[in-house]
Design a protein around this motif. Structure first.
Motif, PDB file in Angstrom:
ATOM      1  N   GLY A   1       9.602 -36.809 -17.060  1.00  0.00           N
ATOM      2  CA  GLY A   1       9.323 -36.986 -15.636  1.00  0.00           C
ATOM      3  C   GLY A   1       9.038 -35.667 -14.952  1.00  0.00           C
ATOM      4  N   ASP A   2       9.787 -34.623 -15.290  1.00  0.00           N
ATOM      5  CA  ASP A   2       9.526 -33.301 -14.716  1.00  0.00           C
ATOM      6  C   ASP A   2       8.147 -32.782 -15.131  1.00  0.00           C
ATOM      7  OD1 ASP A   2      12.000 -33.342 -13.529  1.00  0.00           O
ATOM      8  OD2 ASP A   2      12.996 -32.155 -15.101  1.00  0.00           O
TER       9      ASP A   2
ATOM     10  N   ALA B   1       5.446 -34.624 -13.169  1.00  0.00           N
ATOM     11  CA  ALA B   1       5.407 -34.150 -11.782  1.00  0.00           C
ATOM     12  C   ALA B   1       4.709 -32.800 -11.683  1.00  0.00           C
ATOM     13  CB  ALA B   1       6.826 -34.057 -11.231  1.00  0.00           C
ATOM     14  N   ASP B   2       4.941 -31.939 -12.651  1.00  0.00           N
ATOM     15  CA  ASP B   2       4.283 -30.632 -12.647  1.00  0.00           C
ATOM     16  C   ASP B   2       2.776 -30.772 -12.852  1.00  0.00           C
ATOM     17  OD1 ASP B   2       4.488 -27.628 -12.743  1.00  0.00           O
ATOM     18  OD2 ASP B   2       3.716 -27.989 -14.759  1.00  0.00           O
TER      19      ASP B   2
ATOM     20  N   SER C   1       1.033 -33.365 -12.125  1.00  0.00           N
ATOM     21  CA  SER C   1       0.448 -34.021 -10.961  1.00  0.00           C
ATOM     22  C   SER C   1       0.024 -33.005  -9.905  1.00  0.00           C
ATOM     23  CB  SER C   1       1.447 -35.011 -10.363  1.00  0.00           C
ATOM     24  OG  SER C   1       0.946 -35.565  -9.174  1.00  0.00           O
ATOM     25  N   GLN C   2       0.762 -31.924  -9.808  1.00  0.00           N
ATOM     26  CA  GLN C   2       0.405 -30.889  -8.842  1.00  0.00           C
ATOM     27  C   GLN C   2      -0.707 -29.964  -9.347  1.00  0.00           C
ATOM     28  OE1 GLN C   2       4.014 -28.836  -7.904  1.00  0.00           O
ATOM     29  NE2 GLN C   2       4.977 -30.633  -6.907  1.00  0.00           N
TER      30      GLN C   2
ATOM     31  N   ARG D   1      -3.923 -36.665 -10.229  1.00  0.00           N
ATOM     32  CA  ARG D   1      -2.686 -36.548  -9.457  1.00  0.00           C
ATOM     33  C   ARG D   1      -1.973 -37.884  -9.307  1.00  0.00           C
ATOM     34  NH1 ARG D   1      -3.486 -33.694  -3.852  1.00  0.00           N
ATOM     35  NH2 ARG D   1      -3.936 -32.007  -5.347  1.00  0.00           N
TER      36      ARG D   1
ATOM     37  N   GLY E   1       1.547 -38.875 -11.005  1.00  0.00           N
ATOM     38  CA  GLY E   1       2.583 -39.158 -10.016  1.00  0.00           C
ATOM     39  C   GLY E   1       3.285 -40.476 -10.277  1.00  0.00           C
TER      40      GLY E   1
ATOM     41  N   ALA F   1       5.532 -40.098 -13.297  1.00  0.00           N
ATOM     42  CA  ALA F   1       6.697 -39.271 -12.988  1.00  0.00           C
ATOM     43  C   ALA F   1       7.750 -40.069 -12.239  1.00  0.00           C
ATOM     44  CB  ALA F   1       6.263 -38.058 -12.158  1.00  0.00           C
ATOM     45  N   GLU F   2       7.332 -40.895 -11.267  1.00  0.00           N
ATOM     46  CA  GLU F   2       8.278 -41.715 -10.530  1.00  0.00           C
ATOM     47  C   GLU F   2       8.948 -42.738 -11.435  1.00  0.00           C
ATOM     48  OE1 GLU F   2       9.359 -41.398  -7.488  1.00  0.00           O
ATOM     49  OE2 GLU F   2       8.078 -39.640  -7.118  1.00  0.00           O
TER      50      GLU F   2
ATOM     51  N   LYS G   1      11.565 -41.030 -13.674  1.00  0.00           N
ATOM     52  CA  LYS G   1      12.738 -40.655 -12.890  1.00  0.00           C
ATOM     53  C   LYS G   1      13.597 -41.873 -12.587  1.00  0.00           C
ATOM     54  CE  LYS G   1      10.813 -36.511 -10.694  1.00  0.00           C
ATOM     55  NZ  LYS G   1      10.429 -35.856  -9.422  1.00  0.00           N
TER      56      LYS G   1
END
Length: 382
Positions: free
Chosen positions: A206-207, A210-211, A213-214, A220, A224, A227-228, A231
Motif C-alpha cells: 500500500g505504501d 501511494a508513492d 500514485s504521486q 494516479r 490510488g 493503495a486504499e 490499507k
C-alpha cells in the motif's frame, strides 16, 4: 625467742666459695641450734601434716597463706613479721606497669565451665541434626526400595496393583485431549505467523502504491485505488490478528496451565498409588510369615505404614476426581467462547464486513494496540 632466732637466720647471707661449697660462718652454732629447735617444733605438729604440706608444695608450689612477709631491715625483730594468713580477700595479680590489681579468683573456672557448656550444647545440636538426616535418608531409601520392587513386579506381571477403571479412563481422555489441543495451538500459532507476514506485505504494498500514485500522473487514479484497498485490508488484517492472538493466548492458558496443573495432581496420585501397593504387598508378605514376637512387631509397623499410605492415596484420588470435574467445566466454557470468537472474526474478515469484524472484538472485550505504541508487537509476545 624461736621467732627471733629464725628471723635473724632467714636474713643472713650464706657465702659460696669458688668450688661451690659453703664456707664456715662465725654463727654456725646459733644456726644449728635454731635448726634443731625448728625440727622439734615440726615433730610436735605431726608427721601427717608435714607429709600433706610437702605434697602440696610439690604439686602446686609454695602456699602464700603459710609464708611470711619480712617488713623489717636486715636482722629485724619478730615484731616486723606479718603472717599472710591474716590477709583476707581474693588473690590478685599485681601489674607493676599499669599499677593495677587484677583479681583472678573464680574467673578461670567460670569461663572454663561456660565454654565447656556451650561446646557441649553445640555438639548435641550437631549430633541431633546428623541423626535426623540419617533417619530421613534411611526412610527415603527404604521407601524407594519398596516402590522400585513394586514397579518391577507390576511390569513383569508378578505383582498386583490397585485399579480404578473409571478414573483411569478419565485420565486417559484428558491426556489425549491435551495432545489434540496442543496440535490446535500449534496450528493457530502458525496461522497467526503467516497472516502477520501477509499483513506486513499488504502494508508495504500500500505504501508503494501511494508513492507511485504521486510520481506517475498518468496512473494516479489506478495506483490510488489499489493503495486504499491495501490499507483497508491491512487495517482489517490487524483487527483479525488481534482476535486470533486472543484465541491463541486463551488456548495456551488452558493447555499449559490448567491442564498441566491437573496432570501434576494426577502424577502425585499415581505415585501415591504405587507406594500404597508397595506397602500393601509388604504387609501381605509379612502376614504369611511366622507369628513370633519379632514378626508381630514388624507386622504392626507395616500395618501402620499401610494405613498412612492408604489415607494419602484416597486423599489424592479425591483431589484428582474434583480437578477433572472442574477442568471439564472450565474447558467447555472457555472453548465455547473462543471458538465463537474465531468463527465470527474469520467470517467477517473474509466477507469484507469491517463493521461486523469490529463488533466481534467489542463483543469479546478485545482491545487492539494503538498504532505507533511502544509496546512489543503481538508476535514478540508469543
Amino acid at each position: 625467742m624461736t621467732d627471733s632466732i629464725m628471723s635473724k637466720a632467714a636474713t643472713m647471707e650464706i657465702p659460696i666459695n669458688s668450688n661451690g661449697d659453703t664456707g664456715t660462718l662465725p654463727e654456725d652454732d646459733s644456726l644449728e641450734q635454731a635448726a634443731q629447735l625448728q625440727w622439734s617444733l615440726d615433730e610436735k605438729v605431726g608427721s601427717s601434716r608435714g607429709t600433706r604440706d610437702l605434697q602440696q608444695v610439690m604439686v602446686s608450689g609454695p602456699n602464700l597463706n603459710e609464708t611470711s612477709i619480712v617488713s623489717g631491715g636486715y636482722g629485724g625483730t619478730a615484731e616486723g613479721i606479718i603472717p599472710t594468713s591474716s590477709i583476707k580477700g581474693p588473690a590478685v595479680h599485681y601489674n607493676a606497669e599499669f599499677n593495677k590489681r587484677i583479681p583472678v579468683t573464680g574467673l578461670g573456672s567460670n569461663m572454663h565451665h561456660s565454654s565447656s557448656s556451650s561446646s557441649m550444647a553445640a555438639d548435641d545440636a550437631t549430633r541431633g541434626v546428623a541423626v535426623e538426616k540419617l533417619e530421613t535418608m534411611k526412610k527415603w531409601g527404604l521407601n524407594t526400595y519398596k516402590c522400585t520392587k513394586q514397579m518391577i513386579s507390576e511390569r513383569f506381571g508378578r505383582g498386583s496393583r490397585t485399579v480404578d477403571l473409571e478414573l483411569e479412563a478419565q485420565i486417559e481422555v484428558l491426556r489425549d485431549t491435551k495432545k489434540k489441543y496442543e496440535n490446535v495451538l500449534r496450528l493457530a500459532r502458525a496461522l497467526t505467523n503467516h497472516f502477520y507476514n501477509m499483513v506486513q506485505t499488504q502494508h508495504a504494498l500500500g505504501d508503494t502504491f501511494a508513492d507511485l500514485s504521486q510520481k506517475s500522473p498518468e496512473l494516479r487514479d489506478e495506483f490510488g485505488y489499489n493503495a486504499e484497498t491495501q490499507k483497508l485490508l491491512c487495517k482489517n488484517g490487524e483487527t483479525l490478528l488481534g482476535a486470533v492472538n486472543f484465541f491463541v493466548s486463551s488456548i495456551n492458558t488452558l493447555v499449559n496451565k490448567t491442564m498441566d496443573d491437573t496432570l501434576m495432581t494426577i502424577k502425585m496420585y499415581e505415585n501415591a498409588r504405587l507406594e500404597f501397593d508397595a506397602y500393601r504387598s509388604d504387609l501381605e508378605e509379612l502376614s504369611l510369615g511366622p507369628r513370633d514376637a519379632v514378626a508381630m512387631a514388624r507386622i504392626d509397623a507395616a500395618q501402620e505404614q499401610y494405613q498412612v499410605q492408604k489415607d494419602k492415596y484416597e486423599h489424592l484420588r479425591s483431589d484428582v476426581i474434583i480437578k477433572l470435574k472442574f477442568l471439564e467445566e472450565n474447558k467447555v466454557k472457555v472453548m465455547h467462547k473462543q471458538l465463537l470468537l474465531f468463527h465470527n472474526a474469520i467470517s467477517a474478515y473474509f466477507a469484507g464486513n469491517q463493521q461486523q469484524l469490529e463488533q466481534t472484538l467489542k463483543q469479546f472485550n478485545i482491545k487492539l494496540r494503538p498504532p505507533g505504541a511502544d509496546k512489543p508487537s503481538w508476535l514478540e509476545e508469543q
